[in-house]
Design a protein around this motif. Structure first.
Motif, PDB file in Angstrom:
ATOM      1  N   ILE A  59       0.822  -1.209   0.000  1.00 21.02           N
ATOM      2  CA  ILE A  59       0.000   0.000   0.000  1.00 21.02           C
ATOM      3  C   ILE A  59       0.857   1.260   0.000  1.00 21.02           C
ATOM      4  CG2 ILE A  59      -1.733   1.288   1.316  1.00 21.02           C
ATOM      5  CD1 ILE A  59      -2.733  -1.514   2.282  1.00 21.02           C
ATOM      6  N   ILE A  60       1.990   1.194   0.676  1.00 22.91           N
ATOM      7  CA  ILE A  60       2.900   2.342   0.698  1.00 22.91           C
ATOM      8  C   ILE A  60       4.283   1.908   0.228  1.00 22.91           C
ATOM      9  CG2 ILE A  60       1.633   3.514   2.548  1.00 22.91           C
ATOM     10  CD1 ILE A  60       3.922   2.693   4.470  1.00 22.91           C
ATOM     11  N   ARG A  61       5.049   2.888  -0.183  1.00 24.98           N
ATOM     12  CA  ARG A  61       6.457   2.687  -0.528  1.00 24.98           C
ATOM     13  C   ARG A  61       7.255   3.479   0.505  1.00 24.98           C
ATOM     14  NH1 ARG A  61       8.521   0.417  -4.466  1.00 24.98           N
ATOM     15  NH2 ARG A  61       6.725   0.615  -5.841  1.00 24.98           N
ATOM     16  N   GLN A  62       8.325   2.890   1.002  1.00 22.04           N
ATOM     17  CA  GLN A  62       9.171   3.574   1.973  1.00 22.04           C
ATOM     18  C   GLN A  62      10.610   3.583   1.485  1.00 22.04           C
ATOM     19  OE1 GLN A  62       8.015   1.270   5.588  1.00 22.04           O
ATOM     20  NE2 GLN A  62       7.432   3.292   6.360  1.00 22.04           N
ATOM     21  N   ARG A  63      11.303   4.670   1.836  1.00 17.66           N
ATOM     22  CA  ARG A  63      12.705   4.790   1.472  1.00 17.66           C
ATOM     23  C   ARG A  63      13.437   5.524   2.594  1.00 17.66           C
ATOM     24  NH1 ARG A  63      14.212   9.836   0.110  1.00 17.66           N
ATOM     25  NH2 ARG A  63      12.564  11.341  -0.298  1.00 17.66           N
ATOM     26  N   TYR A  64      14.716   5.198   2.721  1.00 15.68           N
ATOM     27  CA  TYR A  64      15.540   5.888   3.707  1.00 15.68           C
ATOM     28  C   TYR A  64      15.965   7.240   3.166  1.00 15.68           C
ATOM     29  CZ  TYR A  64      16.016   1.854   6.759  1.00 15.68           C
ATOM     30  OH  TYR A  64      15.761   0.825   7.636  1.00 15.68           O
ATOM     31  N   ALA A  65      15.915   8.243   4.036  1.00 23.03           N
ATOM     32  CA  ALA A  65      16.438   9.575   3.756  1.00 23.03           C
ATOM     33  C   ALA A  65      17.247   9.956   4.992  1.00 23.03           C
ATOM     34  CB  ALA A  65      15.314  10.567   3.500  1.00 23.03           C
ATOM     35  N   GLY A  66      18.533   9.654   4.956  1.00 22.45           N
ATOM     36  CA  GLY A  66      19.358   9.813   6.154  1.00 22.45           C
ATOM     37  C   GLY A  66      18.929   8.773   7.168  1.00 22.45           C
ATOM     38  N   THR A  67      18.566   9.231   8.357  1.00 24.71           N
ATOM     39  CA  THR A  67      18.121   8.289   9.385  1.00 24.71           C
ATOM     40  C   THR A  67      16.602   8.143   9.411  1.00 24.71           C
ATOM     41  OG1 THR A  67      18.067  10.050  11.039  1.00 24.71           O
ATOM     42  CG2 THR A  67      20.105   8.764  10.858  1.00 24.71           C
ATOM     43  N   ALA A  68      15.899   8.961   8.636  1.00 32.96           N
ATOM     44  CA  ALA A  68      14.437   8.896   8.595  1.00 32.96           C
ATOM     45  C   ALA A  68      13.983   7.949   7.489  1.00 32.96           C
ATOM     46  CB  ALA A  68      13.861  10.285   8.353  1.00 32.96           C
ATOM     47  N   ILE A  69      12.799   7.414   7.667  1.00 28.46           N
ATOM     48  CA  ILE A  69      12.165   6.627   6.617  1.00 28.46           C
ATOM     49  C   ILE A  69      10.989   7.435   6.094  1.00 28.46           C
ATOM     50  CG2 ILE A  69      10.894   4.523   6.063  1.00 28.46           C
ATOM     51  CD1 ILE A  69      12.486   3.080   8.201  1.00 28.46           C
ATOM     52  N   ARG A  70      10.994   7.677   4.810  1.00 27.18           N
ATOM     53  CA  ARG A  70       9.927   8.455   4.162  1.00 27.18           C
ATOM     54  C   ARG A  70       8.933   7.501   3.510  1.00 27.18           C
ATOM     55  NH1 ARG A  70      10.415  13.852   4.933  1.00 27.18           N
ATOM     56  NH2 ARG A  70      12.547  14.529   5.164  1.00 27.18           N
ATOM     57  N   SER A  71       7.657   7.852   3.614  1.00 28.24           N
ATOM     58  CA  SER A  71       6.594   6.999   3.086  1.00 28.24           C
ATOM     59  C   SER A  71       5.790   7.729   2.026  1.00 28.24           C
ATOM     60  CB  SER A  71       5.636   6.584   4.212  1.00 28.24           C
ATOM     61  OG  SER A  71       6.324   5.890   5.215  1.00 28.24           O
ATOM     62  N   SER A  72       5.346   6.978   1.023  1.00 27.40           N
ATOM     63  CA  SER A  72       4.454   7.516  -0.001  1.00 27.40           C
ATOM     64  C   SER A  72       3.428   6.453  -0.359  1.00 27.40           C
ATOM     65  CB  SER A  72       5.233   7.981  -1.231  1.00 27.40           C
ATOM     66  OG  SER A  72       5.975   6.924  -1.780  1.00 27.40           O
ATOM     67  N   LEU A  73       2.256   6.901  -0.749  1.00 28.04           N
ATOM     68  CA  LEU A  73       1.161   6.003  -1.113  1.00 28.04           C
ATOM     69  C   LEU A  73       1.380   5.463  -2.520  1.00 28.04           C
ATOM     70  CD1 LEU A  73      -1.619   4.926  -0.217  1.00 28.04           C
ATOM     71  CD2 LEU A  73      -2.622   6.980  -1.217  1.00 28.04           C
TER      72      LEU A  73
END
Length: 99
Positions: free
Chosen positions: A66-80
């Motif tokens: 349902i979502i895609r996640q990727r690392y951005a530094g130490t954070a994980i970013r999510s998108s639908l």
């Protein structure tokens, strides 16, 4: 670079998607992503659960496709993954979000 695994469009199953969307907290996450929280860190979401529980909810959504996640530094970013979901299950996401 660290990466997270995501199912391909052809691997998305109705059972997994509906199971993931059955939880109200996960529907909140999906609704927020749908209205502009695109590519946001998990901590940007105002959820009524602890950080560890919210991490679990994001993982369930990712594993269901349902979502895609990727690392951005130490954070994980999510998108639908709206395009993928609409291609595989036309109208399903809209029906769930309206409900």
């Amino acid at each position: 670079m660290r990466t997270l695994e995501h199912p391909g469009v052809e691997e998305l199953t109705l059972d997994a998607v509906l199971s993931a969307l059955a939880d109200p907290v996960r529907r909140i996450i999906v609704a927020q992503l749908d209205v502009g929280h695109e590519d946001q860190a998990c901590i940007a979401f105002d959820l009524p659960v602890s950080k560890s529980t919210s991490t679990h909810h994001f993982r369930v959504l990712r594993e269901a496709g349902i979502i895609r996640q990727r690392y951005a530094g130490t954070a994980i970013r999510s998108s639908l993954r709206r395009e993928d979901l609409d291609a595989r299950f036309p109208g399903l996401l809209d029906a769930v979000l309206r409900g």
